[in-house]
Write a protein that holds these residues in place. Sequence first.
Motif, mmCIF file in Angstrom:
data_model
loop_
_atom_site.group_PDB
_atom_site.id
_atom_site.type_symbol
_atom_site.label_atom_id
_atom_site.label_comp_id
_atom_site.label_asym_id
_atom_site.label_seq_id
_atom_site.Cartn_x
_atom_site.Cartn_y
_atom_site.Cartn_z
ATOM 1 N N LEU A 72 0.865 -1.175 0.000
ATOM 2 C CA LEU A 72 0.000 0.000 0.000
ATOM 3 C C LEU A 72 0.900 1.223 0.000
ATOM 4 C CD1 LEU A 72 -2.601 -1.081 2.718
ATOM 5 C CD2 LEU A 72 -2.673 -1.482 0.242
ATOM 6 N N VAL A 73 0.748 2.062 -1.015
ATOM 7 C CA VAL A 73 1.562 3.266 -1.170
ATOM 8 C C VAL A 73 0.654 4.471 -0.971
ATOM 9 C CG1 VAL A 73 3.085 4.569 -2.704
ATOM 10 C CG2 VAL A 73 3.009 2.056 -2.861
ATOM 11 N N GLY A 101 -8.597 2.220 -9.532
ATOM 12 C CA GLY A 101 -8.603 3.676 -9.656
ATOM 13 C C GLY A 101 -9.990 4.207 -9.970
ATOM 14 N N GLU A 102 -10.703 3.489 -10.839
ATOM 15 C CA GLU A 102 -12.058 3.905 -11.190
ATOM 16 C C GLU A 102 -12.972 3.891 -9.975
ATOM 17 O OE1 GLU A 102 -12.952 0.974 -14.120
ATOM 18 O OE2 GLU A 102 -11.759 1.950 -15.678
ATOM 19 N N LEU A 103 -12.938 2.806 -9.214
ATOM 20 C CA LEU A 103 -13.802 2.688 -8.039
ATOM 21 C C LEU A 103 -13.384 3.663 -6.940
ATOM 22 C CD1 LEU A 103 -16.188 1.341 -6.699
ATOM 23 C CD2 LEU A 103 -14.659 -0.526 -5.989
ATOM 24 N N PHE A 104 -12.074 3.836 -6.750
ATOM 25 C CA PHE A 104 -11.603 4.794 -5.749
ATOM 26 C C PHE A 104 -12.154 6.187 -6.045
ATOM 27 C CE2 PHE A 104 -8.803 8.185 -4.467
ATOM 28 C CZ PHE A 104 -8.729 7.972 -3.094
ATOM 29 N N ARG A 105 -12.050 6.616 -7.292
ATOM 30 C CA ARG A 105 -12.530 7.955 -7.647
ATOM 31 C C ARG A 105 -14.045 8.067 -7.512
ATOM 32 N NH1 ARG A 105 -7.801 7.434 -10.417
ATOM 33 N NH2 ARG A 105 -8.678 6.173 -12.082
ATOM 34 N N GLN A 106 -14.755 6.990 -7.812
ATOM 35 C CA GLN A 106 -16.216 7.010 -7.657
ATOM 36 C C GLN A 106 -16.595 7.175 -6.189
ATOM 37 O OE1 GLN A 106 -18.155 3.408 -8.923
ATOM 38 N NE2 GLN A 106 -20.189 4.205 -8.541
ATOM 39 N N ARG A 120 -4.611 10.285 -9.176
ATOM 40 C CA ARG A 120 -4.075 9.268 -10.083
ATOM 41 C C ARG A 120 -3.870 7.959 -9.322
ATOM 42 N NH1 ARG A 120 0.900 10.952 -13.040
ATOM 43 N NH2 ARG A 120 1.608 11.732 -11.034
ATOM 44 N N ALA A 121 -4.813 7.657 -8.414
ATOM 45 C CA ALA A 121 -4.774 6.395 -7.677
ATOM 46 C C ALA A 121 -4.740 5.249 -8.681
ATOM 47 C CB ALA A 121 -5.991 6.272 -6.769
ATOM 48 N N LEU A 122 -3.923 4.243 -8.382
ATOM 49 C CA LEU A 122 -3.832 3.113 -9.297
ATOM 50 C C LEU A 122 -3.528 1.832 -8.539
ATOM 51 C CD1 LEU A 122 -0.674 2.028 -10.366
ATOM 52 C CD2 LEU A 122 -0.569 4.482 -10.603
ATOM 53 N N GLY A 123 -3.823 0.731 -9.188
ATOM 54 C CA GLY A 123 -3.535 -0.571 -8.626
ATOM 55 C C GLY A 123 -2.973 -1.478 -9.690
ATOM 56 N N TYR A 128 2.833 -11.655 -8.392
ATOM 57 C CA TYR A 128 1.817 -12.110 -7.442
ATOM 58 C C TYR A 128 1.766 -11.257 -6.177
ATOM 59 C CZ TYR A 128 1.422 -16.078 -10.559
ATOM 60 O OH TYR A 128 1.224 -16.864 -11.666
ATOM 61 N N THR A 129 2.079 -9.986 -6.333
ATOM 62 C CA THR A 129 1.971 -9.000 -5.257
ATOM 63 C C THR A 129 1.062 -7.894 -5.767
ATOM 64 O OG1 THR A 129 4.270 -9.432 -4.622
ATOM 65 C CG2 THR A 129 3.272 -7.411 -3.774
ATOM 66 N N VAL A 130 0.008 -7.562 -5.007
ATOM 67 C CA VAL A 130 -0.822 -6.441 -5.417
ATOM 68 C C VAL A 130 -0.225 -5.160 -4.855
ATOM 69 C CG1 VAL A 130 -3.032 -7.614 -5.818
ATOM 70 C CG2 VAL A 130 -2.450 -6.821 -3.515
ATOM 71 N N ILE A 131 -0.322 -4.098 -5.654
ATOM 72 C CA ILE A 131 0.184 -2.789 -5.256
ATOM 73 C C ILE A 131 -0.938 -1.794 -5.482
ATOM 74 C CG2 ILE A 131 1.935 -1.014 -5.651
ATOM 75 C CD1 ILE A 131 3.579 -3.277 -7.066
ATOM 76 N N PHE A 132 -1.241 -1.021 -4.452
ATOM 77 C CA PHE A 132 -2.273 -0.002 -4.564
ATOM 78 C C PHE A 132 -1.677 1.329 -4.143
ATOM 79 C CE2 PHE A 132 -4.542 -3.990 -3.855
ATOM 80 C CZ PHE A 132 -5.360 -4.000 -4.969
ATOM 81 N N CYS A 133 -1.794 2.323 -5.008
ATOM 82 C CA CYS A 133 -1.246 3.654 -4.778
ATOM 83 C C CYS A 133 -2.387 4.617 -4.513
ATOM 84 C CB CYS A 133 -0.443 4.115 -5.990
ATOM 85 S SG CYS A 133 0.897 2.985 -6.425
ATOM 86 N N LEU A 134 -2.322 5.255 -3.360
ATOM 87 C CA LEU A 134 -3.376 6.150 -2.891
ATOM 88 C C LEU A 134 -2.842 7.560 -2.709
ATOM 89 C CD1 LEU A 134 -4.555 3.694 -0.131
ATOM 90 C CD2 LEU A 134 -5.913 4.356 -2.117
ATOM 91 N N PRO A 135 -3.724 8.551 -2.756
ATOM 92 C CA PRO A 135 -3.298 9.905 -2.430
ATOM 93 C C PRO A 135 -2.746 9.976 -1.001
ATOM 94 C CG PRO A 135 -5.428 9.929 -3.514
ATOM 95 C CD PRO A 135 -5.114 8.492 -3.188
ATOM 96 N N GLY A 136 -2.072 11.080 -0.703
ATOM 97 C CA GLY A 136 -1.382 11.222 0.574
ATOM 98 C C GLY A 136 -2.212 11.694 1.746
ATOM 99 N N SER A 137 -3.480 12.013 1.555
ATOM 100 C CA SER A 137 -4.285 12.467 2.694
ATOM 101 C C SER A 137 -4.792 11.278 3.497
ATOM 102 C CB SER A 137 -5.465 13.322 2.225
ATOM 103 O OG SER A 137 -6.509 12.524 1.720
ATOM 104 N N THR A 138 -4.953 11.498 4.780
ATOM 105 C CA THR A 138 -5.473 10.446 5.657
ATOM 106 C C THR A 138 -6.871 10.035 5.224
ATOM 107 O OG1 THR A 138 -4.124 11.294 7.462
ATOM 108 C CG2 THR A 138 -5.933 9.839 8.070
#
Length: 171
Positions: A72-73, A101-106, A120-123, A128-138
Amino acid sequence: MTSTAFVALNIAVLTVSDTRTDATDSSGQALIDRLTEAGHKLVQKRIVKDDIYQIRAACSNWIADAHVHAILVTGGTGFSGRDSTPEAITPLLDKEITGFGELFRQVSYQDIGSSTMQSRALGGLANYTVIFCLPGSTNACNTGWKVLQEQLDARHKPCNFVALLQQKQQP
């Protein structure tokens, strides 16, 4: 009817920031709190500068580690001059999880309106490792966890990522 048991995943958390420290990293801490409350294991937490090569190095090590199932980034997903998390992560991916990213933005739209289009959240999946990149706000990290929690739970039907992540080769 048999039910699937919960599987605790090994998850690493990476905060991308030029200014945060362990003491001020509320976003990384929120992700740690959510994942441990859900029953998963934090395997490592790091903070790196918003630098493509530092981000790639940290994530590449976790992708290669047979014991890390998910990364988780948080941070570096916006449009400011130094935001470079998507550029750092995308070349590492075997497959992109465009639906994340689509669902996160929705879901995020309910909280911040049209400003969510700047996320620009993305996954994706790498070794075989999932990576999810999220904005920096709590708040964004808490929203991201709402989107991710079911997909990181083996009990969620009709599908989730857990069986795929368990295919990662153990040493």
